[in-house]
Design an enzyme around this catalytic site. Structure first.
Site, PDB file in Angstrom:
ATOM      1  N   GLU A  21     -15.096   3.693  12.882  1.00  0.00           N
ATOM      2  CA  GLU A  21     -14.090   4.051  11.878  1.00  0.00           C
ATOM      3  C   GLU A  21     -14.073   5.560  11.665  1.00  0.00           C
ATOM      4  O   GLU A  21     -13.010   6.163  11.532  1.00  0.00           O
ATOM      5  CB  GLU A  21     -14.385   3.368  10.542  1.00  0.00           C
ATOM      6  CG  GLU A  21     -14.260   1.866  10.567  1.00  0.00           C
ATOM      7  CD  GLU A  21     -14.652   1.236   9.250  1.00  0.00           C
ATOM      8  OE1 GLU A  21     -13.774   0.619   8.615  1.00  0.00           O
ATOM      9  OE2 GLU A  21     -15.834   1.350   8.858  1.00  0.00           O
ATOM     10  N   LYS A  99      -6.181  -0.791   3.249  1.00  0.00           N
ATOM     11  CA  LYS A  99      -6.831  -0.569   4.536  1.00  0.00           C
ATOM     12  C   LYS A  99      -6.623  -1.828   5.372  1.00  0.00           C
ATOM     13  O   LYS A  99      -6.884  -2.937   4.911  1.00  0.00           O
ATOM     14  CB  LYS A  99      -8.321  -0.305   4.292  1.00  0.00           C
ATOM     15  CG  LYS A  99      -9.141  -0.048   5.518  1.00  0.00           C
ATOM     16  CD  LYS A  99     -10.578   0.270   5.109  1.00  0.00           C
ATOM     17  CE  LYS A  99     -11.477   0.485   6.296  1.00  0.00           C
ATOM     18  NZ  LYS A  99     -12.844   0.846   5.883  1.00  0.00           N
TER      19      LYS A  99
END
Length: 123
Positions: A21, A99
């Site tokens: 990420e 997200k």
């Protein structure tokens, strides 16, 4: 009290707990709800009587693209405090961050964090 909303702002950020990420980044979507006394403050159709949406967008973009967090909760809290500080004329500010790329074995659209505060609550 009137409401100013900026919906579905999209930013590519490098937030998350996992190395992938942080390295590859991901899309975050942001909604802002801001209370402002539109009914009484805006009397002459002048930008100086309200909050510039362009400025709020730029502040949001600069904050989210300029910081890295493990948690989007921290990103939401940090953005809220930044908006509270930079736009003290606002009343209540609500920040929602979504997200989509979440490492959970399950079927869902997104994870959303919401935080709310008043501009006058800044430390």
């Amino acid at each position: 009290m009137g409401q100013i909303r900026i919906n579905n702002m999209v930013f590519h950020t490098y937030n998350g707990v996992f190395a992938e990420e942080k390295r590859m980044g991901q899309r975050l979507e942001v909604d802002l709800d801001m209370s402002y006394p539109i009914e009484t403050a805006v009397q002459h159709d002048e930008l100086t009587e309200t909050v510039s949406y362009a400025d709020v967008y730029d502040t949001t973009k600069e904050f989210l693209e300029g910081h890295q967090f493990n948690l989007i909760e921290s990103a939401a809290n940090g953005l809220l405090k930044t908006l509270q500080t930079q736009y003290p004329a606002l009343g209540t500010i609500t920040v929602r961050i979504r997200k989509y790329a979440v490492p959970i074995a399950g079927v869902f659209d997104n994870i959303e964090i919401e935080v709310t505060g008043r501009a006058s609550d800044v430390d």
